[in-house]
Design a protein around this motif. Structure first.
Motif, mmCIF file in Angstrom:
data_model
loop_
_atom_site.group_PDB
_atom_site.id
_atom_site.type_symbol
_atom_site.label_atom_id
_atom_site.label_comp_id
_atom_site.label_asym_id
_atom_site.label_seq_id
_atom_site.Cartn_x
_atom_site.Cartn_y
_atom_site.Cartn_z
ATOM 1 N N GLU A 159 16.400 14.192 25.480
ATOM 2 C CA GLU A 159 14.934 14.260 25.375
ATOM 3 C C GLU A 159 14.340 14.700 26.711
ATOM 4 O O GLU A 159 13.358 15.448 26.756
ATOM 5 C CB GLU A 159 14.377 12.895 24.948
ATOM 6 N N GLY A 160 14.960 14.252 27.790
ATOM 7 C CA GLY A 160 14.513 14.667 29.130
ATOM 8 C C GLY A 160 14.677 16.173 29.320
ATOM 9 O O GLY A 160 13.795 16.840 29.873
ATOM 10 N N VAL A 161 15.789 16.722 28.833
ATOM 11 C CA VAL A 161 16.028 18.172 28.950
ATOM 12 C C VAL A 161 14.980 18.922 28.120
ATOM 13 O O VAL A 161 14.416 19.931 28.568
ATOM 14 C CB VAL A 161 17.457 18.542 28.487
ATOM 15 N N ALA A 162 14.714 18.408 26.913
ATOM 16 C CA ALA A 162 13.731 19.059 26.041
ATOM 17 C C ALA A 162 12.355 19.068 26.716
ATOM 18 O O ALA A 162 11.655 20.098 26.725
ATOM 19 C CB ALA A 162 13.665 18.336 24.699
ATOM 20 N N ALA A 163 11.983 17.941 27.307
ATOM 21 C CA ALA A 163 10.674 17.847 27.972
ATOM 22 C C ALA A 163 10.623 18.794 29.180
ATOM 23 O O ALA A 163 9.616 19.464 29.426
ATOM 24 C CB ALA A 163 10.420 16.403 28.403
ATOM 25 N N PHE A 164 11.730 18.874 29.902
ATOM 26 C CA PHE A 164 11.813 19.759 31.073
ATOM 27 C C PHE A 164 11.639 21.222 30.632
ATOM 28 O O PHE A 164 10.885 21.992 31.243
ATOM 29 C CB PHE A 164 13.170 19.555 31.760
ATOM 30 N N ALA A 165 12.329 21.589 29.551
ATOM 31 C CA ALA A 165 12.233 22.979 29.054
ATOM 32 C C ALA A 165 10.801 23.292 28.640
ATOM 33 O O ALA A 165 10.283 24.385 28.915
ATOM 34 C CB ALA A 165 13.194 23.170 27.876
ATOM 35 N N LYS A 166 10.140 22.329 28.029
ATOM 36 C CA LYS A 166 8.744 22.559 27.608
ATOM 37 C C LYS A 166 7.825 22.663 28.821
ATOM 38 O O LYS A 166 6.988 23.555 28.892
ATOM 39 C CB LYS A 166 8.279 21.390 26.726
ATOM 40 N N ARG A 167 8.000 21.739 29.769
ATOM 41 C CA ARG A 167 7.158 21.715 30.976
ATOM 42 C C ARG A 167 7.202 23.043 31.708
ATOM 43 O O ARG A 167 6.211 23.494 32.253
ATOM 44 C CB ARG A 167 7.709 20.634 31.913
ATOM 45 N N HIS A 168 8.364 23.689 31.696
ATOM 46 C CA HIS A 168 8.512 24.925 32.475
ATOM 47 C C HIS A 168 8.623 26.154 31.579
ATOM 48 O O HIS A 168 8.999 27.235 32.049
ATOM 49 C CB HIS A 168 9.713 24.792 33.416
ATOM 50 N N ASP A 169 8.281 25.961 30.306
ATOM 51 C CA ASP A 169 8.242 27.056 29.338
ATOM 52 C C ASP A 169 9.563 27.850 29.301
ATOM 53 O O ASP A 169 9.569 29.079 29.433
ATOM 54 C CB ASP A 169 7.057 27.990 29.661
ATOM 55 N N LEU A 170 10.656 27.137 29.131
ATOM 56 C CA LEU A 170 11.978 27.765 29.122
ATOM 57 C C LEU A 170 12.544 27.808 27.704
ATOM 58 O O LEU A 170 12.391 26.849 26.947
ATOM 59 C CB LEU A 170 12.961 26.949 29.980
#
Ligand SMILES: Cc1ncc(COP(=O)(O)O)c(C=O)c1O
Length: 389
Positions: A184-195
């Motif tokens: 979930e942390g990876v998913a949130a990180f990808a969203k935060r940085h639009d990846l």
């Protein structure tokens, strides 16, 4: 079938055994190959039979009709991983290094950044750099022999040029099986940085008792930026078939990927399709269950030997057959501990720095080989570092 059988792979164009002398100087005569990530075991009989049937028929024409192949993939993902896949989502690439290249090609442009959690499987960086993209190394924290993510540090590293992130799940090297919270942390990180998030799950079947792999696709809210990658090749030891699956639930992402596949004229190899169809079956599943028990025995043997050598530490592996051994505690320079392993113990291994930041003091040992071979390798390793006892 017995995983104990020693099968001579010399002279078969085998990267792992035939190339260890030219590349590492480890003598073919009595060296032990523990580098390239394939196994010294035959695949299950159902896979062998699929190849023999094709050879017996003897006509090697174009393949048509992907129904049973794609259904076999959907069955496996549902049965073994609790993940529901629609056959329409499935693409076939020439393995997952190729799948990685295709993703980099589809969703990034020269100069863009691609995020990796290092140390990580070395071919990712090779592909990214060869394509003229920048590797952004987000180093994991080694917390007492266990890799962990460090989102605060990684957030601070982002510049806005990053377009894609590759997650290795389970992680190679180190063998972490990521928890739901971490994913979930990876998913949130990808969203935060639009990846765009590419999740390479090639090791997902090789998980030891006590850990459970969670497909990234089963994490909520990531579907519109997610690309899943999996393959039969590690699980069933058929890497030479160079067949992998890129599975994309989102229709827009799928369209973009399909366009690049078409533009490059890519279509799969019929042997790879036949082997995958045969492997993803109840017989294949029963074989994998036996394989894991055997590999777990090898893992324990290797860990016990490594832990008994002062200064060496093997990461606690939850997955993969690739032990990640830290030599930092020996106080030796990298050249010295590597020389002892290659020249004194005559074992060919992967060198830590090729996996990126954080890998400097490590060597990677592939223990997917008959137990007697692992035993011999560990005896030699113990002798090579006997002065530390
Ligand atoms: C994480 C990961 N991805 C991909 C690969 C190789 O994939 P392929 O042989 O399908 O190109 C490996 C091989 O070790 C791997 O560890």
């Amino acid at each position: 079938m017995s995983f104990d059988e020693i099968i001579d792979r010399f002279g078969t164009h085998c990267a792992k055994w035939d190339m260890m002398e030219p590349i590492y100087g480890v003598p073919a005569k009595d060296g032990i190959a523990m580098w390239v990530a394939d196994m010294d075991f035959r695949p299950p009989a159902c896979v062998q039979k699929a190849v023999e049937d094709m050879a017996a028929h003897g006509i090697y024409g174009y393949w048509g009709g992907e129904g049973d192949y794609k259904n076999a993939i959907c069955w496996w993902m549902s049965e073994r991983h609790g993940w529901t896949v629609d056959p329409e989502w499935i693409f076939t690439t020439h393995g997952l290094v190729h799948g990685t290249g295709m993703c980099v090609d589809t969703w990034t442009a020269p100069g863009d950044g691609v995020v990796l959690m290092t140390p990580v499987y070395h071919a990712f960086a090779r592909v990214i750099r060869s394509a003229g993209r920048e590797v952004v190394e987000c180093q994991m924290v080694n917390n007492n022999g266990r890799y962990e993510m460090d989102f605060d540090a990684w957030d601070a590293q982002m510049t806005g040029r990053e377009k894609l992130m590759i997650l290795c799940s389970p992680h190679n090297p180190g063998g972490r099986v990521w928890t739901r919270e971490e994913l979930e942390g990876v998913a949130a990180f990808a969203k935060r940085h639009d990846l765009i998030l590419v999740s390479d799950e090639i090791h997902h079947d090789l998980v030891y008792p006590g850990a459970t792999h969670i497909p990234m696709a089963n994490i909520e809210g990531i579907e519109d930026r997610l690309v899943m990658m999996s393959a039969t090749t590690k699980t069933f030891n058929i890497a030479g078939s160079h067949t992998g699956n890129v599975i994309i639930p989102d229709p827009d992402l799928r369209k973009a990927f399909a366009t690049r596949m078409s533009a490059l004229g890519l279509s799969p190899n019929s042997f790879g399709l036949a082997m995958t169809t045969a492997a993803y079956s109840p017989d294949g599943a029963a074989w994998v269950d036996e394989l894991i028990v055997y590999l777990d025995g090898n893992r324990k043997l290797l860990d016990a030997a490594v832990e008994s050598i002062p200064g060496l530490a093997s990461m606690k592996m939850e997955s993969t057959y690739l032990a990640w051994v830290d030599f930092a505690g020996t106080g030796m320079e990298r050249d010295e501990f590597t020389r002892r392993v290659q020249k004194d113990a005559r074992i060919a291994i992967n060198h830590g720095p090729t996996f990126g930041k954080g890998g400097e003091s490590f060597l990677r040992f592939n223990f997917a080989t008959p137990r007697s071979v692992v035993n011999e390798a560990m005896e030699r390793l113990t002798t090579a570092f006997a002065d530390l006892q």
